[in-house]
Structure formats: structure tokens, C-alpha cells
Scaffold this motif. Structure first.
Motif, PDB file in Angstrom:
ATOM      1  N   GLN A 127     -64.593   5.507  98.946  1.00 50.99           N
ATOM      2  CA  GLN A 127     -63.499   5.838  99.857  1.00 50.99           C
ATOM      3  C   GLN A 127     -62.182   5.972  99.091  1.00 50.99           C
ATOM      4  OE1 GLN A 127     -62.745   2.805 102.766  1.00 50.99           O
ATOM      5  NE2 GLN A 127     -61.389   4.098 103.966  1.00 50.99           N
ATOM      6  N   GLY A 128     -61.945   5.089  98.118  1.00 50.02           N
ATOM      7  CA  GLY A 128     -60.724   5.155  97.319  1.00 50.02           C
ATOM      8  C   GLY A 128     -60.639   6.417  96.482  1.00 50.02           C
ATOM      9  N   VAL A 129     -61.747   6.785  95.838  1.00 52.34           N
ATOM     10  CA  VAL A 129     -61.752   8.006  95.019  1.00 52.34           C
ATOM     11  C   VAL A 129     -61.580   9.232  95.913  1.00 52.34           C
ATOM     12  CG1 VAL A 129     -63.167   9.436  93.493  1.00 52.34           C
ATOM     13  CG2 VAL A 129     -63.087   6.970  93.157  1.00 52.34           C
ATOM     14  N   ALA A 130     -62.224   9.234  97.075  1.00 56.15           N
ATOM     15  CA  ALA A 130     -62.074  10.364  97.997  1.00 56.15           C
ATOM     16  C   ALA A 130     -60.641  10.454  98.514  1.00 56.15           C
ATOM     17  CB  ALA A 130     -63.052  10.222  99.164  1.00 56.15           C
ATOM     18  N   SER A 131     -60.029   9.323  98.791  1.00 52.78           N
ATOM     19  CA  SER A 131     -58.647   9.325  99.276  1.00 52.78           C
ATOM     20  C   SER A 131     -57.669   9.779  98.199  1.00 52.78           C
ATOM     21  CB  SER A 131     -58.247   7.933  99.770  1.00 52.78           C
ATOM     22  OG  SER A 131     -59.030   7.575 100.873  1.00 52.78           O
TER      23      SER A 131
END
Length: 180
Positions: A50-54
Motif C-alpha cells: 500500500q505504501g509503495v502504491a501510494s
């Protein structure tokens, strides 16, 4: 006639009962500890994805919205496809989230006393990114499947005898669907 009982038999029975209960509680504790560790790693992997996608949302959003190549974007200068999200980024985020120490290529998580809680080998981690299909339905997600091999040492058995750790292969599937 009154039957005489041996007064020592009850103390032996009490000791056996207490030892049996201690073994049962130790087993339950070990099981719950291992489940908690696997859940912790699972949640950390989800948060890492989720962090990398955000962090890369402006590049991922367009590909997912249009229904293709969610983890790739067209380079402005080269006009070639460039990877936006990959295994190295997810592992970097995971390492910083769990605060691993690196020992001989293995990531080690220790408790406050310095005991090993669990280990993870990043080279054994697989990351499979599944892009949305062309003309994807609304709500169809970009999927990221990760498989981690987690080694968890025993707390009670290891102190008695040098027992090999429990090895758990954990598969985590995360979906990324941007809100339009």
C-alpha cells in the motif's frame, strides 16, 4: 473398616498434574506466538504494498484507470515502458516497517532482550504483480502476491535442546484499486 491411604500418592499426582498443565500452556503459548508473528509479517507486507502504491499513485493510477499496465508508465524522454512498482521497493518498505537487522543476507527481528523473534530471507521472497486486464471492470484491482519464508525459533524447546525453528511459507495477496 477404615481404608488407609498412602499420603505420598496425592503429592505425586499433584506434581504430574502441574507439569502436564505447564506443558499444555507452553504449547498453547508457542502456537499463539507463532500465529501472531505470521500475522504481523502479513500485515506489514500489505502496508508495504500500500505504501509503495501510494508513493507512486500518479503513475499507477493512470494505468489502472485505463485498464492496463498498472505498474508501468511510459517514459517521457525515452517513450519506453518503465517499471513503477517492483519487488525491491516493496522489500525496502517492509524492512523499514519491521526494523529488521541484516545478518549474513538474512533479515532478523529481535526483541528488547536481543533474542531472535523471527528471520526472513529477502532473496527467497517472491513478488508477483498482476496488472489489471484491458478494459477492466470498475473495482478490478491491481494485485500483488508475495510469498515470504519466515523462520520462527522455539522459545521453550530451544532452551532445552537445540531444536530447528519452525519455517512458515506465508502468501499475501494485496489489491490496489484507486478511487476514481
Amino acid at each position: 473398616m477404615k481404608k488407609k491411604t498412602d499420603p505420598g500418592i496425592s503429592s505425586t499426582l499433584a506434581v504430574v498434574l502441574i507439569l502436564s498443565l505447564m506443558i499444555i500452556f507452553a504449547g498453547v503459548y508457542e502456537y499463539l506466538r507463532m500465529v501472531a508473528i505470521v500475522e504481523q509479517v502479513d500485515q506489514a507486507v500489505e502496508l508495504s504494498v500500500q505504501g509503495v502504491a501510494s508513493e507512486n499513485w500518479e503513475n499507477i493510477y493512470q494505468g489502472v484507470r485505463e485498464g492496463y499496465a498498472g505498474t508501468y508508465s511510459k517514459g517521457k524522454l525515452t517513450d519506453e515502458w518503465e517499471e513503477v512498482m517492483n519487488k525491491e521497493q516493496i522489500l525496502k518498505q517492509l524492512k523499514s516497517m519491521i526494523d529488521f537487522q541484516t545478518e549474513s543476507g538474512t533479515w532478523v527481528k529481535r526483541d528488547e532482550q536481543g533474542n531472535v523473534m523471527f528471520t526472513l530471507k529477502p532473496e527467497e521472497t517472491t513478488v508477483k504483480i498482476i496488472n489489471t486486464s484491458l478494459s477492466a471492470d470498475e473495482g478490478e484491482a491491481l494485485l500483488v502476491e508475495t510469498t515470504n519464508t519466515i523462520s520462527i525459533p522455539w522459545v521453550f524447546l530451544d532452551s532445552i535442546n537445540n531444536v530447528s525453528p519452525v519455517v512458515v511459507k506465508q502468501k499475501t495477496v494485496c489489491g490496489y484499486t484507486p478511487r476514481f
